[in-house]
Design a protein around this motif. Structure first.
Motif, PDB file in Angstrom:
ATOM      1  N   UNK A 124       1.378   7.829  -6.837  1.00 11.95           N
ATOM      2  CA  UNK A 124       0.494   8.925  -6.456  1.00 11.95           C
ATOM      3  C   UNK A 124      -0.952   8.491  -6.293  1.00 11.95           C
ATOM      4  N   UNK A 125      -1.203   7.186  -6.384  1.00  9.82           N
ATOM      5  CA  UNK A 125      -2.548   6.634  -6.188  1.00  9.82           C
ATOM      6  C   UNK A 125      -2.588   5.902  -4.843  1.00  9.82           C
ATOM      7  N   UNK A 147      -7.166  -2.402  -5.605  1.00 18.64           N
ATOM      8  CA  UNK A 147      -8.277  -1.763  -6.313  1.00 18.64           C
ATOM      9  C   UNK A 147      -8.746  -0.532  -5.547  1.00 18.64           C
ATOM     10  N   UNK A 148      -9.738   0.139  -6.113  1.00 17.10           N
ATOM     11  CA  UNK A 148     -10.397   1.284  -5.475  1.00 17.10           C
ATOM     12  C   UNK A 148      -9.404   2.386  -5.092  1.00 17.10           C
ATOM     13  N   UNK A 149      -8.490   2.691  -6.004  1.00 16.55           N
ATOM     14  CA  UNK A 149      -7.465   3.695  -5.730  1.00 16.55           C
ATOM     15  C   UNK A 149      -8.013   5.118  -5.882  1.00 16.55           C
ATOM     16  N   UNK A 150      -7.435   6.003  -5.103  1.00 19.84           N
ATOM     17  CA  UNK A 150      -7.768   7.423  -5.144  1.00 19.84           C
ATOM     18  C   UNK A 150      -6.498   8.202  -5.474  1.00 19.84           C
ATOM     19  N   UNK A 151      -6.595   9.081  -6.479  1.00 22.06           N
ATOM     20  CA  UNK A 151      -5.434   9.881  -6.846  1.00 22.06           C
ATOM     21  C   UNK A 151      -5.219  10.961  -5.789  1.00 22.06           C
ATOM     22  N   UNK A 152      -3.984  11.024  -5.256  1.00 22.08           N
ATOM     23  CA  UNK A 152      -3.684  12.006  -4.207  1.00 22.08           C
ATOM     24  C   UNK A 152      -2.642  13.028  -4.649  1.00 22.08           C
ATOM     25  N   UNK A 197       0.828  -1.205   0.000  1.00 18.98           N
ATOM     26  CA  UNK A 197       0.000   0.000   0.000  1.00 18.98           C
ATOM     27  C   UNK A 197       0.859   1.250   0.000  1.00 18.98           C
ATOM     28  N   UNK A 198       1.875   1.255   0.832  1.00 15.16           N
ATOM     29  CA  UNK A 198       2.808   2.378   0.911  1.00 15.16           C
ATOM     30  C   UNK A 198       3.556   2.543  -0.405  1.00 15.16           C
ATOM     31  N   UNK A 199       4.035   1.435  -0.982  1.00 13.58           N
ATOM     32  CA  UNK A 199       4.797   1.487  -2.231  1.00 13.58           C
ATOM     33  C   UNK A 199       3.953   1.995  -3.399  1.00 13.58           C
ATOM     34  N   UNK A 200       2.711   1.513  -3.514  1.00 17.32           N
ATOM     35  CA  UNK A 200       1.843   1.968  -4.599  1.00 17.32           C
ATOM     36  C   UNK A 200       1.667   3.480  -4.507  1.00 17.32           C
ATOM     37  N   UNK A 201       1.387   3.970  -3.321  1.00 12.61           N
ATOM     38  CA  UNK A 201       1.187   5.407  -3.139  1.00 12.61           C
ATOM     39  C   UNK A 201       2.461   6.201  -3.439  1.00 12.61           C
ATOM     40  N   UNK A 202       3.597   5.757  -2.904  1.00 14.85           N
ATOM     41  CA  UNK A 202       4.865   6.467  -3.125  1.00 14.85           C
ATOM     42  C   UNK A 202       5.268   6.490  -4.596  1.00 14.85           C
ATOM     43  N   UNK A 203       5.082   5.350  -5.285  1.00 14.07           N
ATOM     44  CA  UNK A 203       5.557   5.223  -6.662  1.00 14.07           C
ATOM     45  C   UNK A 203       4.618   5.807  -7.702  1.00 14.07           C
TER      46      UNK A 203
END
Length: 171
Positions: free
Chosen positions: A86-87, A115-120, A78-84
């Protein structure tokens, strides 16, 4: 022996049934590795276009990384997806776990379906890729067949998701 936060390498004395004793190189990875197949409600896949300096190649990859000491692999991805990318992941479900190099290493990958990602916003780590794109499934299959997904963990996660996982969940 050589050791670091990323890899340990040494020569071990191993007994092989029927062959006797021999010297065998061993690689251990101090931290678990994680990969993810990130999909959206339109059936697209979130992939990163990146350069790998060791092989001097460009290719498409799934978000991936290391779990920190004591970190749950699902939390790590979860952390890696967001860091790499922006989702921010909404849902993280185990996909498959496997030994990447059983004959020489303890390297183990835990793969997840996100799934169900939010762009941040833009990715925190801009060095991870030069492009981040949502790619339709038919194009992902074409990229795989054309050799443009050559990274082993990415290829394994995507092919497992598109094949056995899909077959098992649609049965």
């Amino acid at each position: 022996m050589y050791g670091s936060d990323y890899v340990n390498v040494w020569l071990d004395d191993v007994e092989v049934p029927g062959l006797g004793r021999l010297q065998h190189h061993v690689l251990t990875m101090p931290r678990p590795s994680t990969t993810s197949v990130v999909t959206d409600e339109q059936g697209r896949f979130l992939l990163l276009w990146r350069h790998r300096f060791i092989t001097d190649t460009w290719g498409w990859e799934v978000p991936a990384g290391w779990a920190d000491p004591g970190e749950d692999p699902a939390g790590a991805i979860g952390r890696e997806v967001e860091e790499e990318t922006g989702w921010r992941p909404g849902k993280i479900v185990p996909l498959i776990a496997y030994n990447a190099l059983s004959g020489i290493s303890t390297m183990r990958f835990n793969s997840f379906h996100v799934t169900d990602c939010e762009y941040i916003g833009p990715p925190k780590d801009r060095s991870e890729s030069s492009r981040i794109e949502w790619i339709p499934e038919a194009e992902v299959v074409r990229l795989i067949a054309a050799g443009q997904v050559a990274d082993g963990p990415s290829l394994t996660a995507l092919c497992y998701f598109l094949g056995p996982h899909r077959t098992a969940t649609n049965a």
